[in-house]
Design an enzyme around this catalytic site. Structure first.
Site, mmCIF file in Angstrom:
data_model
loop_
_atom_site.group_PDB
_atom_site.id
_atom_site.type_symbol
_atom_site.label_atom_id
_atom_site.label_comp_id
_atom_site.label_asym_id
_atom_site.label_seq_id
_atom_site.Cartn_x
_atom_site.Cartn_y
_atom_site.Cartn_z
ATOM 1 N N THR A 71 0.821 -1.257 -0.004
ATOM 2 C CA THR A 71 0.147 -0.042 -0.184
ATOM 3 C C THR A 71 0.925 1.208 -0.084
ATOM 4 O OG1 THR A 71 -1.796 -1.076 1.053
ATOM 5 C CG2 THR A 71 -1.702 1.335 1.276
ATOM 6 N N GLN A 139 0.104 -10.104 -5.657
ATOM 7 C CA GLN A 139 -0.310 -11.653 -5.597
ATOM 8 C C GLN A 139 0.446 -12.722 -6.486
ATOM 9 O OE1 GLN A 139 -2.599 -12.797 -3.675
ATOM 10 N NE2 GLN A 139 -3.408 -11.093 -2.452
ATOM 11 N N HIS A 161 4.033 -10.288 3.182
ATOM 12 C CA HIS A 161 3.121 -11.242 3.915
ATOM 13 C C HIS A 161 2.298 -11.872 2.767
ATOM 14 C CE1 HIS A 161 -0.975 -9.273 3.759
ATOM 15 N NE2 HIS A 161 -0.098 -8.091 3.181
ATOM 16 N N THR A 197 13.815 5.167 10.432
ATOM 17 C CA THR A 197 14.678 4.161 10.556
ATOM 18 C C THR A 197 14.199 2.904 10.192
ATOM 19 O OG1 THR A 197 15.724 5.146 12.667
ATOM 20 C CG2 THR A 197 15.884 2.908 12.625
ATOM 21 N N CYS A 286 -8.406 -6.062 2.504
ATOM 22 C CA CYS A 286 -8.539 -4.683 2.630
ATOM 23 C C CYS A 286 -9.928 -4.081 2.745
ATOM 24 C CB CYS A 286 -7.680 -4.156 1.852
ATOM 25 S SG CYS A 286 -5.999 -4.504 1.885
#
Length: 343
Positions: A71, A139, A161, A197, A286
């Protein structure tokens, strides 16, 4: 019986390789921007992961910019650009593009400057023409053979993920020399494109997951997953009169089935299957919690009832034949009950 997880397109369970890399990275105390030995050790972990992701994605010679996920990568790639996208783009992309380029009944997109390589809801895989500016490979990466250096786009979005890495880390991959306007400014990290960071632990997990995902792909793991998906679809279409599976007229990801049982709301199906011990979804994660028809299916020409009556079943490398047949048994039984009540 134990629960069965069939929602890999939403997120894939954490791979053992990623977990081990993250645990090891937790013991590295330094800030990657520090010049002392501890800082250099943290920086070395980031650069190792950057090389792992680049190799896995076929992006040698390109810039891999780590972000908080696909995103953020989409926002970094698309902010300030007036580019057209298709009606089936993911919400993370759709909010940054103009136009509403249509798709055909199989879910294939007409050429556009912004294109997804594979749709999260239907699994439909696109042929990317020359001239694509931004490719959403979120995907597709790890499930089908894909290399940034031969798909021809200038920028690509990927996420950890979706391949068994940790949540909260992704990347924007750019052809060397491509400029983007930094959305987060400050310390100049990530080649000045994304300040802050770095998430050393997440990045280390991303690199390990990318390497493991490519080993799976090379070993034919997803061919076995395709066979299971096809067996599931054959069982369901053979026993569920009127069942429609979206996207079968086009190439699809090997793990994805979008099942449309008109009049049986997708959200209801998800809840009923959840109570029965099976995790599936009614579309993109989402958009979870939003009871609405699928705009992807509407763009493909399905009517409002059909678009509100779909679920997505997405398998993973660890899915077994027993699990998919148990799912089929329960789904068919619940469908029979629904049809009996509606009669």
């Amino acid at each position: 019986m134990s629960r069965v997880y069939l929602d890999h397109n939403a997120t894939m369970p954490l791979r053992a390789e990623a977990r081990a890399a993250m645990i090891s990275a937790m013991d590295v105390a330094g800030n990657p921007s520090s010049v002392h030995a501890e800082g250099r050790a943290a920086k070395a972990l980031i650069e190792k992961a950057r090389a792992q992701v680049a190799r896995a994605f076929g992006a040698e010679g390109a810039d891999v910019v780590f972000t908080s996920g696909a995103t953020e990568a989409a926002a970094l790639a698309l902010a300030g650009r007036d580019l057209q996208g298709a009606a089936v783009e993911h919400d993370a992309v759709a909010g940054h593009v103009t136009g509403d380029i249509g798709v055909d009944g199989a879910g294939r997109i007409a050429p556009a400057p912004v294109m997804q390589l594979a749709n999260s809801e239907t699994g439909v895989v696109q042929d990317l023409p020359a001239g694509v500016e931004v490719c959403d490979a979120t995907q597709a990466f790890g499930k089908i053979p894909v290399a940034f250096n031969w798909i021809g786009c200038r920028m690509a979005l990927i996420s950890a993920h979706k391949i068994g890495g940790p949540k909260g880390i992704g990347a924007l991959v750019l052809q060397r020399g491509t400029d983007v306007a930094a959305q987060l400014t400050g310390g100049g990290q990530e080649m000045g494109r994304r300040a802050g960071t770095e998430n050393v632990v997440g990045i280390a997990g991303f690199g390990a997951a990318a390497e493991a995902a490519m080993r799976d792909l090379d070993a034919g793991v997803w061919d076995r997953v395709r066979d299971l998906r096809d067996a599931l679809e054959a069982r369901l279409t053979g026993e569920a009169e009127g069942l429609v599976i979206a996207g079968t007229a086009a190439p699809r990801l090997p793990n994805t089935s979008c099942l449309i049982s008109a009049g049986w709301k997708g959200e209801t199906q998800v809840m009923q299957m959840d109570l029965a011990g099976f995790a599936v979804s009614a579309g993109s994660a989402c958009s979870s919690g939003k009871v609405r028809e699928s705009r992807v299916l509407r763009a493909m020409g399905y009517d409002a009832v059909q678009a509100a009556s779909a679920i997505r079943v997405s398998l993973g490398p660890e899915t077994t034949e027993d699990e998919i047949m148990r799912f089929a048994d329960r789904w068919l039984a619940q469908r029979d009950k629904h049809r009996a009540r509606a009669a």
